[in-house]
Design a protein around this motif. Structure first.
Motif, PDB file in Angstrom:
ATOM      1  N   TYR A  37       0.726  -1.155  -0.049  1.00 35.69           N
ATOM      2  CA  TYR A  37      -0.009   0.080   0.057  1.00 35.69           C
ATOM      3  C   TYR A  37       0.848   0.961   0.002  1.00 35.69           C
ATOM      4  CZ  TYR A  37      -4.142  -2.906   1.211  1.00 35.69           C
ATOM      5  OH  TYR A  37      -4.980  -3.862   1.232  1.00 35.69           O
ATOM      6  N   TYR A  94       3.989   0.690   2.232  1.00 32.10           N
ATOM      7  CA  TYR A  94       3.901  -0.113   3.529  1.00 32.10           C
ATOM      8  C   TYR A  94       3.633  -1.695   2.894  1.00 32.10           C
ATOM      9  CZ  TYR A  94       3.049   4.236   6.064  1.00 32.10           C
ATOM     10  OH  TYR A  94       3.197   5.343   6.661  1.00 32.10           O
ATOM     11  N   ASN A  96       1.782  -5.162   3.821  1.00 33.16           N
ATOM     12  CA  ASN A  96       0.581  -5.290   4.916  1.00 33.16           C
ATOM     13  C   ASN A  96       0.336  -7.037   4.531  1.00 33.16           C
ATOM     14  OD1 ASN A  96      -2.390  -6.225   3.980  1.00 33.16           O
ATOM     15  ND2 ASN A  96      -2.397  -4.875   5.759  1.00 33.16           N
ATOM     16  N   ARG A  98      -2.817  -9.655   6.164  1.00 33.61           N
ATOM     17  CA  ARG A  98      -4.028  -9.797   6.814  1.00 33.61           C
ATOM     18  C   ARG A  98      -4.177 -11.259   7.569  1.00 33.61           C
ATOM     19  NH1 ARG A  98      -9.390  -7.313   4.894  1.00 33.61           N
ATOM     20  NH2 ARG A  98      -8.255  -5.480   5.540  1.00 33.61           N
ATOM     21  N   ASP A 102      -5.289  -7.089  10.627  1.00 31.93           N
ATOM     22  CA  ASP A 102      -4.152  -6.247   9.561  1.00 31.93           C
ATOM     23  C   ASP A 102      -2.876  -5.887  10.167  1.00 31.93           C
ATOM     24  OD1 ASP A 102      -6.670  -4.516   7.630  1.00 31.93           O
ATOM     25  OD2 ASP A 102      -5.192  -6.061   6.903  1.00 31.93           O
ATOM     26  N   TRP A 104       0.936  -4.030   9.670  1.00 39.06           N
ATOM     27  CA  TRP A 104       1.706  -3.084   8.830  1.00 39.06           C
ATOM     28  C   TRP A 104       3.123  -3.054   9.170  1.00 39.06           C
ATOM     29  CZ3 TRP A 104      -1.067  -1.271   4.882  1.00 39.06           C
ATOM     30  CH2 TRP A 104      -2.525  -1.293   4.839  1.00 39.06           C
TER      31      TRP A 104
END
Length: 114
Positions: A37, A94, A96, A98, A102, A104
């Motif tokens: 992201y 970033y 990530n 899940r 989530d 990060w």
């Protein structure tokens, strides 16, 4: 303890390339969808790309044909190859995952400027 550590950001001229890396620990890496992201100044965080355990990929329209996401399950690392960079790609990027919730990384700054 889940940890995502990004690296590879920096200053690059328009049209240049960078390769971001994200090293993951504390998760069953090979079984999880990983994502990149980005968040530009004054804007919301947005999806750049994701890759499934089976290496199916998904990209934001703004980066299709320029960025490539990949993963190395032996190294628990996900990569983002960024080519033909534009000033509007400037952002903090970033990593990530899940996994119940989530997670990060802290992000890595990419600045595209002449």
């Amino acid at each position: 303890q889940v940890q995502l550590v990004e690296s590879g950001g920096g200053l690059v001229q328009p049209g240049g390339s960078l390769r971001l890396s994200c090293a993951a620990s504390g998760i069953p890496f090979s079984f999880n969808v990983m994502g990149w992201y980005r968040q530009a100044p004054g804007k919301q965080r947005e999806l750049v790309a994701t890759i499934t355990p089976g290496r199916n990929t998904n990209y934001a329209d703004s980066v299709k044909g320029r960025f490539t996401i990949s993963r190395d399950n032996t190294q628990n690392t996900v990569y983002l190859q960024m080519n033909s960079l534009k000033p509007e790609d400037t952002a903090v990027y970033y990593c990530n995952v899940r996994w119940a919730t989530d997670y990060w990384g802290k992000g890595t700054l990419v600045t595209v400027s002449s």
